[in-house]
Enzyme design. Structure first.
Site, short mmCIF file in Angstrom:
data_model
loop_
_atom_site.label_atom_id
_atom_site.label_comp_id
_atom_site.label_asym_id
_atom_site.label_seq_id
_atom_site.Cartn_x
_atom_site.Cartn_y
_atom_site.Cartn_z
CB CYS A 34 -0.85 -0.04 1.14
SG CYS A 34 -2.31 -1.17 0.97
CB CYS B 6 12.76 2.48 -5.70
SG CYS B 6 13.40 1.26 -4.63
#
Ligand SMILES: [Zn+2]
Length: 419
Positions: free
Chosen positions: A223, A377
């Site tokens: 999430c 990232c």
């Protein structure tokens, strides 16, 4: 189309539910919990809207009063679940969560408020429960669920409501519940898609029957990486509470052997029948899993073997990246996240090339042969996958940044927003 759990890809052959067509398959089960001796005057007043429902009545409310329910996680699903379980009059509510409330939780974790930011989630949730219903006995487990404590904690409860957001904990919850013979209500959310089911080995399949293998590493974003519509937590969390109440009081037909799939964009609920898998590693005819695994992180492989190998001697810290930048090192810094994430926060000088374009080979031509390539990232998992692909394509000297943007914000520039 059927969205497989939190899986944005469509390869259902390799990893997907072992399901058959939905049918008229339902089970009615006896109540899970014996009724309490009596309700007090306060309780009769408080629960009057339950008491006048014939199927619940005094008997059902007494069973709720006697019930001990554990919520695994006081996050997206745990928040609405705990609020409604408390309001419904579940007598004992356990909360297990080791995390603290972050500002980015408030968009969906409605049991916590602004003044709770920085507090342990379990304590914050307990305070909210006491405010809603002081008659509830709240038990706080301010710790991480692990293989050493899971059975001991689960054994104190009649029913578990699983709101975990990672596969390692999810498989551990399932295994512990099956080994102890406990039912649990499972839920999962991702972006606009949700799923829920009741797993109770005595009466139906377990989570491993539905998903025998965890998804390949890097395939399913969390999430935190993929996002979730806040209100989806309420949609799925309330289904979980609904199922918990049905199990405790023995009314209706619980989602045993059925998977509820919810698509918020199409506004569609679908039920899929799930059978017990005779080949299930845990509850099948010849089980290979007979106790908790040694290491669930290993089983779920947070990072693939190729990625782990690629990062050996090819990992720098955020501080080292800053030093390289300050020294004027000639490098090509690439952010492999998605555009929406890049918009929230990015490392100065980084070029956005999403991981998917690197893995597909589409973006390889954009990488220079004569400069130091540095990938990053959010947290270091996706950049490790991209690094493996780049190395395989011949960029042997490429490196990635450990801990990604999160580490950059924490150690180099705390003035930037985190997410
Ligand atoms: Zn099974």
């Amino acid at each position: 189309m059927f969205h497989v759990m939190s899986n944005p890809a469509t390869d259902e052959q390799q990893w997907g539910p072992q399901t058959v067509d939905p049918g008229e398959f339902t089970v009615s089960l006896p109540p899970l919990v014996e009724p309490a001796a009596e309700l007090s005057i306060d309780e009769i007043r408080r629960y009057s809207r339950h008491l006048i429902i014939p199927d619940v009545g005094m008997d059902g409310q007494k069973r709720l009063k006697n019930a001990k329910v554990l919520a695994v996680g006081a996050g997206g699903l745990g928040s609405p679940a705990l609020l409604y379980l408390a309001a419904a009059g579940v007598g004992t509510l356990g909360i297990i969560d080791f995390d603290t409330v972050d500002e980015s939780n408030l968009q969906r974790q409605v049991i916590h408020g602004v003044s709770d930011v920085g507090r342990p989630k379990a304590e914050s949730a307990a305070d909210s429960i006491r405010e809603i219903n002081p008659l509830v006995n709240v038990i706080i487990h301010n710790t991480a669920l692990d293989r050493d404590n899971v059975k001991e904690i689960f054994s104190q409860y009649d029913l578990i409501v699983d709101g975990t957001d990672n596969f390692a904990t999810r498989y551990m919850v399932n295994d512990a519940a099956v080994l102890l013979g406990k039912p649990y209500v499972w839920g999962s959310i991702y972006r606009f898609d949700g799923q829920a089911s009741v797993f109770w080995e005595e009466h139906g399949p377990c989570y491993r029957c539905l998903y025998p293998e965890p998804p390949p590493p890097g395939m399913v974003p969390s999430c935190a990486e993929g996002g979730v519509l806040g209100v989806l937590c309420a949609s799925i969390g309330s289904i979980q509470v609904n199922e918990a109440i049905k199990l405790i009081t023995g009314i209706g037909e619980p989602l045993v052997g059925r998977l509820m799939v919810y698509d918020a964009l199409e506004m569609e609920y679908r039920k899929i029948k799930v059978r017990k898998d005779p080949n299930c590693a845990l509850c099948g005819e010849n089980p290979t899993v007979t106790d908790l695994l040694e290491d669930y992180d290993d089983f779920c492989g947070a990072v693939s073997e190729e990625a782990q190998e690629a990062t050996l001697n090819a990992t720098i810290t955020a501080r080292e990246l800053k030093e390289w930048q300050d020294s004027g090192k000639d490098m090509f810094l690439v952010d492999v996240r998605e555009p929406a994430e890049y918009e929230i926060v990015s490392i100065p000088g980084a070029t956005l090339i999403p991981k998917g374009d690197i893995l597909s080979g589409e973006a390889l031509a954009r990488f220079p042969q004569d400069r130091q390539i540095v990938l990053h990232c959010k947290s270091g998992v996706r950049s490790a996958e991209a690094l493996a692909a780049l190395k395989a394509a011949g960029f042997k000297d490429a490196v990635h940044v450990q801990g990604g943007v999160v580490s950059w914000v924490n150690t180099v520039d705390p003035s930037l927003p985190s997410y």
